[in-house]
Design a protein around this motif. Sequence first.
Motif, PDB file in Angstrom:
ATOM      1  N   PHE A 187     -13.202  16.914 -34.363  1.00 13.61           N
ATOM      2  CA  PHE A 187     -13.624  16.356 -35.706  1.00 13.61           C
ATOM      3  C   PHE A 187     -11.966  16.291 -36.718  1.00 13.61           C
ATOM      4  O   PHE A 187     -12.144  17.648 -37.057  1.00 13.61           O
ATOM      5  CB  PHE A 187     -14.867  17.027 -36.753  1.00 13.61           C
ATOM      6  CG  PHE A 187     -16.198  16.426 -36.404  1.00 13.61           C
ATOM      7  CD1 PHE A 187     -16.880  15.266 -36.676  1.00 13.61           C
ATOM      8  CD2 PHE A 187     -17.123  17.707 -35.270  1.00 13.61           C
ATOM      9  CE1 PHE A 187     -17.983  15.082 -36.028  1.00 13.61           C
ATOM     10  CE2 PHE A 187     -18.584  17.390 -35.263  1.00 13.61           C
ATOM     11  CZ  PHE A 187     -18.620  16.107 -35.809  1.00 13.61           C
ATOM     12  N   SER A 188     -11.175  15.786 -37.391  1.00 16.80           N
ATOM     13  CA  SER A 188     -10.995  15.885 -37.858  1.00 16.80           C
ATOM     14  C   SER A 188     -10.566  17.039 -39.271  1.00 16.80           C
ATOM     15  O   SER A 188     -11.381  16.748 -39.653  1.00 16.80           O
ATOM     16  CB  SER A 188      -9.042  14.770 -38.198  1.00 16.80           C
ATOM     17  OG  SER A 188      -9.752  13.910 -39.114  1.00 16.80           O
ATOM     18  N   GLY A 189      -9.382  17.102 -39.764  1.00 14.07           N
ATOM     19  CA  GLY A 189      -9.640  17.197 -41.070  1.00 14.07           C
ATOM     20  C   GLY A 189      -8.675  16.254 -41.614  1.00 14.07           C
ATOM     21  O   GLY A 189      -8.527  15.273 -41.454  1.00 14.07           O
ATOM     22  N   GLY A 190      -8.970  16.069 -43.379  1.00 17.04           N
ATOM     23  CA  GLY A 190      -9.242  14.898 -44.258  1.00 17.04           C
ATOM     24  C   GLY A 190      -9.782  15.243 -46.005  1.00 17.04           C
ATOM     25  O   GLY A 190      -9.510  14.553 -46.429  1.00 17.04           O
ATOM     26  N   GLY A 191     -10.225  16.077 -46.198  1.00 16.73           N
ATOM     27  CA  GLY A 191     -10.693  17.016 -47.271  1.00 16.73           C
ATOM     28  C   GLY A 191     -12.125  15.774 -47.679  1.00 16.73           C
ATOM     29  O   GLY A 191     -12.415  16.270 -46.745  1.00 16.73           O
ATOM     30  N   VAL A 205     -12.262  20.618 -42.969  1.00 18.24           N
ATOM     31  CA  VAL A 205     -13.243  19.804 -43.095  1.00 18.24           C
ATOM     32  C   VAL A 205     -13.839  19.680 -42.736  1.00 18.24           C
ATOM     33  O   VAL A 205     -15.088  19.401 -41.552  1.00 18.24           O
ATOM     34  CB  VAL A 205     -12.900  19.174 -44.284  1.00 18.24           C
ATOM     35  CG1 VAL A 205     -12.693  17.236 -43.813  1.00 18.24           C
ATOM     36  CG2 VAL A 205     -14.670  18.059 -44.842  1.00 18.24           C
ATOM     37  N   GLY A 206     -13.351  19.058 -40.708  1.00 20.17           N
ATOM     38  CA  GLY A 206     -14.098  18.618 -39.804  1.00 20.17           C
ATOM     39  C   GLY A 206     -14.475  20.108 -39.082  1.00 20.17           C
ATOM     40  O   GLY A 206     -15.522  20.149 -38.388  1.00 20.17           O
ATOM     41  N   ALA A 207     -13.780  21.720 -39.271  1.00 18.24           N
ATOM     42  CA  ALA A 207     -15.176  22.598 -38.890  1.00 18.24           C
ATOM     43  C   ALA A 207     -15.596  22.833 -39.102  1.00 18.24           C
ATOM     44  O   ALA A 207     -17.202  23.389 -38.844  1.00 18.24           O
ATOM     45  CB  ALA A 207     -13.198  23.625 -39.002  1.00 18.24           C
ATOM     46  N   LEU A 208     -16.194  22.228 -40.903  1.00 17.46           N
ATOM     47  CA  LEU A 208     -16.804  22.713 -41.529  1.00 17.46           C
ATOM     48  C   LEU A 208     -18.178  21.990 -41.040  1.00 17.46           C
ATOM     49  O   LEU A 208     -19.098  22.124 -41.055  1.00 17.46           O
ATOM     50  CB  LEU A 208     -17.056  22.457 -43.174  1.00 17.46           C
ATOM     51  CG  LEU A 208     -16.117  23.699 -43.818  1.00 17.46           C
ATOM     52  CD1 LEU A 208     -16.170  22.734 -45.151  1.00 17.46           C
ATOM     53  CD2 LEU A 208     -16.528  24.867 -43.225  1.00 17.46           C
ATOM     54  N   VAL A 209     -17.702  20.441 -40.681  1.00 16.69           N
ATOM     55  CA  VAL A 209     -18.995  19.506 -40.272  1.00 16.69           C
ATOM     56  C   VAL A 209     -19.225  19.871 -39.002  1.00 16.69           C
ATOM     57  O   VAL A 209     -20.249  19.307 -38.330  1.00 16.69           O
ATOM     58  CB  VAL A 209     -18.473  18.206 -39.595  1.00 16.69           C
ATOM     59  CG1 VAL A 209     -19.612  17.360 -39.737  1.00 16.69           C
ATOM     60  CG2 VAL A 209     -18.191  17.473 -41.884  1.00 16.69           C
ATOM     61  N   GLY A 210     -17.925  20.067 -38.386  1.00 15.19           N
ATOM     62  CA  GLY A 210     -18.490  20.777 -37.233  1.00 15.19           C
ATOM     63  C   GLY A 210     -19.676  22.088 -36.680  1.00 15.19           C
ATOM     64  O   GLY A 210     -20.199  22.293 -35.957  1.00 15.19           O
ATOM     65  N   ALA A 211     -20.209  22.819 -37.464  1.00 21.57           N
ATOM     66  CA  ALA A 211     -20.014  24.587 -37.335  1.00 21.57           C
ATOM     67  C   ALA A 211     -21.793  23.344 -37.984  1.00 21.57           C
ATOM     68  O   ALA A 211     -22.858  24.092 -37.620  1.00 21.57           O
ATOM     69  CB  ALA A 211     -19.506  25.321 -38.619  1.00 21.57           C
ATOM     70  N   MET A 212     -22.162  22.640 -38.747  1.00 22.46           N
ATOM     71  CA  MET A 212     -23.449  21.977 -39.340  1.00 22.46           C
ATOM     72  C   MET A 212     -23.826  21.462 -38.400  1.00 22.46           C
ATOM     73  O   MET A 212     -25.159  21.611 -37.418  1.00 22.46           O
ATOM     74  CB  MET A 212     -23.114  21.504 -40.224  1.00 22.46           C
ATOM     75  CG  MET A 212     -22.590  22.198 -41.509  1.00 22.46           C
ATOM     76  SD  MET A 212     -22.778  22.030 -43.156  1.00 22.46           S
ATOM     77  CE  MET A 212     -21.372  20.724 -43.386  1.00 22.46           C
ATOM     78  N   TYR A 213     -23.093  20.493 -37.477  1.00 23.73           N
ATOM     79  CA  TYR A 213     -23.359  19.380 -36.415  1.00 23.73           C
ATOM     80  C   TYR A 213     -23.629  20.730 -35.277  1.00 23.73           C
ATOM     81  O   TYR A 213     -25.266  20.120 -35.063  1.00 23.73           O
ATOM     82  CB  TYR A 213     -21.770  18.925 -36.199  1.00 23.73           C
ATOM     83  CG  TYR A 213     -22.850  18.015 -34.950  1.00 23.73           C
ATOM     84  CD1 TYR A 213     -23.336  17.028 -34.334  1.00 23.73           C
ATOM     85  CD2 TYR A 213     -22.059  18.631 -33.492  1.00 23.73           C
ATOM     86  CE1 TYR A 213     -23.982  16.750 -33.111  1.00 23.73           C
ATOM     87  CE2 TYR A 213     -22.456  17.767 -32.514  1.00 23.73           C
ATOM     88  CZ  TYR A 213     -23.655  17.189 -32.407  1.00 23.73           C
ATOM     89  OH  TYR A 213     -24.247  16.406 -30.694  1.00 23.73           O
ATOM     90  N   ALA A 214     -23.097  21.363 -34.660  1.00 25.49           N
ATOM     91  CA  ALA A 214     -23.439  22.418 -33.968  1.00 25.49           C
ATOM     92  C   ALA A 214     -24.831  23.301 -33.823  1.00 25.49           C
ATOM     93  O   ALA A 214     -25.279  23.793 -32.988  1.00 25.49           O
ATOM     94  CB  ALA A 214     -21.885  23.268 -33.571  1.00 25.49           C
ATOM     95  N   ASP A 215     -25.231  23.381 -35.227  1.00 21.54           N
ATOM     96  CA  ASP A 215     -26.153  24.166 -35.763  1.00 21.54           C
ATOM     97  C   ASP A 215     -27.145  23.396 -36.223  1.00 21.54           C
ATOM     98  O   ASP A 215     -28.385  23.592 -36.857  1.00 21.54           O
ATOM     99  CB  ASP A 215     -25.622  24.982 -37.231  1.00 21.54           C
ATOM    100  CG  ASP A 215     -26.943  26.086 -36.840  1.00 21.54           C
ATOM    101  OD1 ASP A 215     -27.286  26.802 -35.632  1.00 21.54           O
ATOM    102  OD2 ASP A 215     -27.139  26.721 -38.280  1.00 21.54           O
TER     103      ASP A 215
END
Length: 267
Positions: free
Chosen positions: A13-17, A45-55
Amino acid sequence: MDYPGASESGIVFSGGGVRGMAHIGLVKALREHDITPQWVAGSSVGALVGAMYADDISIDGMLSFFKETPLFRYNFFSISKPGFIDTDRYHKLFEAYWPANSFEALKRRLYVAATNLNKGQEAFFQSGELIRPLLASAALPPIFSPVKMGNTLYADGGIMNNFPLEPIAPHCRYVIGSNVAVIGELGTRDIRSSLQLTNRTTALMIYAINRDKIQSCNLIFEPPELERIGVLDKKGIERAYRIGYEHAMRVLGNPSREPQGITQEKK
């Protein structure tokens, strides 16, 4: 689609606000197709979405997180730190979504990209405390203050690596890429101010640096309509999400269906 299975596949997931809400639309489409990559990497923002997806946080929970988390709050303004907003003030808000505060507590393997400001190097976090690396990865300067871990200051992962393919590539036979830092053609009237010129040239540099990695993915999602959404425009959350979902459904070969409205479900 020649998909080898979850255990051998990953997603970046890339960054991009605010454009990163398109990542959430993609996750919804992937879930509807029973596609569940187990290796996850994200920047900003991709790290935040990635963490939610990973959980395994629900789509409604993901959207609620971004709608309810304030970008600007007067008592969050920084006085003694570099940056207008004190990033550490968001820690308690993040605890509501990741109470265990641990990479190991997630259901999938996650890598979070950040930038080591002291050494001028990219950094990847994949174990131990979760929330501070997430805060660091999304701490876009000069708006948000860097996050201190040990004796080092960390900031937005997109500064050095906006598409962190590297940590998951050795583990995956199949990689899905979600890039929301899109580049489309603009008219001359769209580059009339110094701010518009800065935004355009910055976007071009970021895309050029990451282009080869993006194109190396087995399946890539890059909704071109996202370029019309400002990276800090919270009014664009729902629109970016819908763009991401509809684009993903087209790429996956299905006519898009209208996404459901969000509910109060968190997880």
